[in-house]
Design a protein around this motif. Structure first.
Motif, PDB file in Angstrom:
ATOM      1  N   GLU A 238     -23.335  -1.612   3.132  1.00  0.00           N
ATOM      2  CA  GLU A 238     -22.951  -2.578   4.155  1.00  0.00           C
ATOM      3  C   GLU A 238     -23.880  -2.500   5.361  1.00  0.00           C
ATOM      4  O   GLU A 238     -24.274  -3.525   5.917  1.00  0.00           O
ATOM      5  CB  GLU A 238     -21.505  -2.327   4.589  1.00  0.00           C
ATOM      6  CG  GLU A 238     -20.478  -2.684   3.517  1.00  0.00           C
ATOM      7  CD  GLU A 238     -19.069  -2.346   3.944  1.00  0.00           C
ATOM      8  OE1 GLU A 238     -18.913  -1.728   5.025  1.00  0.00           O
ATOM      9  OE2 GLU A 238     -18.122  -2.688   3.209  1.00  0.00           O
ATOM     10  N   ARG A 239     -24.269  -1.279   5.763  1.00  0.00           N
ATOM     11  CA  ARG A 239     -25.201  -1.148   6.878  1.00  0.00           C
ATOM     12  C   ARG A 239     -26.559  -1.732   6.524  1.00  0.00           C
ATOM     13  O   ARG A 239     -27.215  -2.367   7.347  1.00  0.00           O
ATOM     14  CB  ARG A 239     -25.339   0.327   7.270  1.00  0.00           C
ATOM     15  CG  ARG A 239     -24.143   0.895   8.015  1.00  0.00           C
ATOM     16  CD  ARG A 239     -24.491   2.204   8.679  1.00  0.00           C
ATOM     17  NE  ARG A 239     -24.897   3.203   7.725  1.00  0.00           N
ATOM     18  CZ  ARG A 239     -24.082   4.076   7.131  1.00  0.00           C
ATOM     19  NH1 ARG A 239     -22.784   4.030   7.403  1.00  0.00           N
ATOM     20  NH2 ARG A 239     -24.539   4.966   6.282  1.00  0.00           N
ATOM     21  N   HIS A 240     -26.987  -1.515   5.275  1.00  0.00           N
ATOM     22  CA  HIS A 240     -28.281  -2.039   4.849  1.00  0.00           C
ATOM     23  C   HIS A 240     -28.289  -3.561   4.811  1.00  0.00           C
ATOM     24  O   HIS A 240     -29.292  -4.198   5.134  1.00  0.00           O
ATOM     25  CB  HIS A 240     -28.629  -1.484   3.461  1.00  0.00           C
ATOM     26  CG  HIS A 240     -29.982  -1.917   2.972  1.00  0.00           C
ATOM     27  ND1 HIS A 240     -31.148  -1.442   3.528  1.00  0.00           N
ATOM     28  CD2 HIS A 240     -30.349  -2.785   1.989  1.00  0.00           C
ATOM     29  CE1 HIS A 240     -32.188  -2.001   2.899  1.00  0.00           C
ATOM     30  NE2 HIS A 240     -31.720  -2.817   1.970  1.00  0.00           N
TER      31      HIS A 240
ATOM     32  N   ALA B 236     -20.432   2.162   2.400  1.00  0.00           N
ATOM     33  CA  ALA B 236     -20.771   1.999   3.812  1.00  0.00           C
ATOM     34  C   ALA B 236     -22.288   1.894   4.010  1.00  0.00           C
ATOM     35  O   ALA B 236     -22.763   1.115   4.839  1.00  0.00           O
ATOM     36  CB  ALA B 236     -20.210   3.166   4.617  1.00  0.00           C
ATOM     37  N   GLN B 237     -23.043   2.666   3.244  1.00  0.00           N
ATOM     38  CA  GLN B 237     -24.505   2.580   3.333  1.00  0.00           C
ATOM     39  C   GLN B 237     -25.006   1.201   2.928  1.00  0.00           C
ATOM     40  O   GLN B 237     -25.917   0.638   3.540  1.00  0.00           O
ATOM     41  CB  GLN B 237     -25.149   3.657   2.458  1.00  0.00           C
ATOM     42  CG  GLN B 237     -24.974   5.071   2.992  1.00  0.00           C
ATOM     43  CD  GLN B 237     -25.553   6.120   2.058  1.00  0.00           C
ATOM     44  OE1 GLN B 237     -26.016   5.808   0.960  1.00  0.00           O
ATOM     45  NE2 GLN B 237     -25.537   7.375   2.492  1.00  0.00           N
TER      46      GLN B 237
ATOM     47  N   GLU C  81     -26.541  -5.497   6.769  1.00  0.00           N
ATOM     48  CA  GLU C  81     -26.416  -6.022   8.126  1.00  0.00           C
ATOM     49  C   GLU C  81     -27.721  -5.926   8.904  1.00  0.00           C
ATOM     50  O   GLU C  81     -27.884  -6.596   9.914  1.00  0.00           O
ATOM     51  CB  GLU C  81     -25.328  -5.257   8.894  1.00  0.00           C
ATOM     52  CG  GLU C  81     -23.921  -5.564   8.396  1.00  0.00           C
ATOM     53  CD  GLU C  81     -22.878  -4.707   9.080  1.00  0.00           C
ATOM     54  OE1 GLU C  81     -23.285  -3.848   9.899  1.00  0.00           O
ATOM     55  OE2 GLU C  81     -21.693  -4.883   8.807  1.00  0.00           O
ATOM     56  N   LYS C  82     -28.692  -5.130   8.476  1.00  0.00           N
ATOM     57  CA  LYS C  82     -29.935  -4.957   9.227  1.00  0.00           C
ATOM     58  C   LYS C  82     -30.750  -6.228   9.338  1.00  0.00           C
ATOM     59  O   LYS C  82     -31.230  -6.564  10.413  1.00  0.00           O
ATOM     60  CB  LYS C  82     -30.777  -3.840   8.598  1.00  0.00           C
ATOM     61  CG  LYS C  82     -30.254  -2.454   8.910  1.00  0.00           C
ATOM     62  CD  LYS C  82     -31.159  -1.380   8.324  1.00  0.00           C
ATOM     63  CE  LYS C  82     -30.625   0.009   8.649  1.00  0.00           C
ATOM     64  NZ  LYS C  82     -31.483   1.070   8.075  1.00  0.00           N
TER      65      LYS C  82
END
Length: 199
Positions: free
Chosen positions: A101-103, A98-99, A105-106
Motif C-alpha cells: 500500500e505504501r509503494h 502495508a508495504q 501511494e508513492k
C-alpha cells in the motif's frame, strides 16, 4: 519466539502448514494482491478459532483443576502454541500488505503529471510573450512603388498637385474680380459725364 518450518510442521496440519508457509518471506512477496488478501483472511480466521478454543479450554481446566490460570494440560499448551504460530504468520502477511500500500501511494504523492503541467505552462507563457514582442514592432515604411490605397487617395493627390490658380473656381473668381473694378470705373465715368451734360 519466531517459529520456523520444522517447529510449525510438528504442530500444524497440512492445510494449516500451507498457510504458515505462505506467510514466509520467500512466498508472501510473490502472491498477487487478491491472493494476499485471501490468505490474510484465512490466517486471521485460524488464529481467532484457536483463541476461542484456548479460552474455552482454560475455562474448562479452571473448573476441573481449580487453578486460576487454567493453563495446565497438554491440549491447552498445543492450542496456545497454534495461536502464537498464526499470530506471527498474520503479522508477516499484514506487514507485506502495508508495504504494498505504501509503494502504491508513492507515485500519487510525487505527482509527476503536475511537473509536466507546470513546464508546459511556462513554455506557453514564453511563446506568447515572444509573439507579443514581434507584433509590437513597427511596420516597415512603404516604398515609393507601393500601390495607392484607392481612387480616393488618387483624387486627393491630384487635387494637392494642382495650384489654386488653375482650378475652375479660382479662374471664375479671378474673372469676376477683374470685371467688378472695370464695371465700377465705367459707371463712375458715366455719372460724371451726365453731370457735365446737365450743366
Amino acid at each position: 519466539m519466531a517459529w520456523n518450518r520444522i517447529q510449525a510442521a510438528r504442530l500444524l496440519s497440512t492445510k494449516e502448514m500451507a498457510l504458515f508457509e505462505s506467510s514466509l518471506s520467500d512466498q508472501a512477496p510473490q502472491m498477487a494482491d487478491k491472493e494476499l488478501q485471501a490468505t490474510i483472511r484465512r490466517t486471521r480466521n485460524e488464529r481467532d478459532k484457536y483463541q476461542d478454543l484456548l479460552r474455552r479450554q482454560r475455562v474448562s481446566t479452571r473448573e476441573r483443576s481449580g487453578t486460576k490460570s487454567g493453563r495446565s494440560g497438554v491440549a491447552n499448551a498445543r492450542t496456545d502454541q497454534k495461536v502464537q504460530v498464526f499470530s506471527e504468520a498474520l503479522g508477516r502477511l499484514e506487514k507485506q500488505q502495508a508495504q504494498r500500500e505504501r509503494h502504491s501511494e508513492k507515485p500519487a504523492a510525487s505527482k509527476p503529471g503536475r511537473k509536466t503541467t507546470v513546464r508546459s505552462a511556462v513554455r506557453l507563457a514564453v511563446e506568447s510573450k515572444a509573439r507579443s514582442r514581434t507584433s509590437d514592432k513597427p511596420q516597415a515604411n512603404r516604398s515609393s512603388k507601393a500601390p495607392s490605397d484607392g481612387p480616393r487617395s488618387a483624387a486627393a493627390s491630384k487635387a494637392a498637385t494642382q495650384s489654386p490658380a488653375t482650378t475652375p473656381h479660382a479662374k471664375r473668381a479671378q474673372a469676376m474680380g477683374q470685371q467688378r473694378p472695370l464695371a465700377h470705373v465705367s459707371s463712375r465715368g458715366r455719372q460724371q459725364q451726365a453731370k457735365r451734360d446737365s450743366k
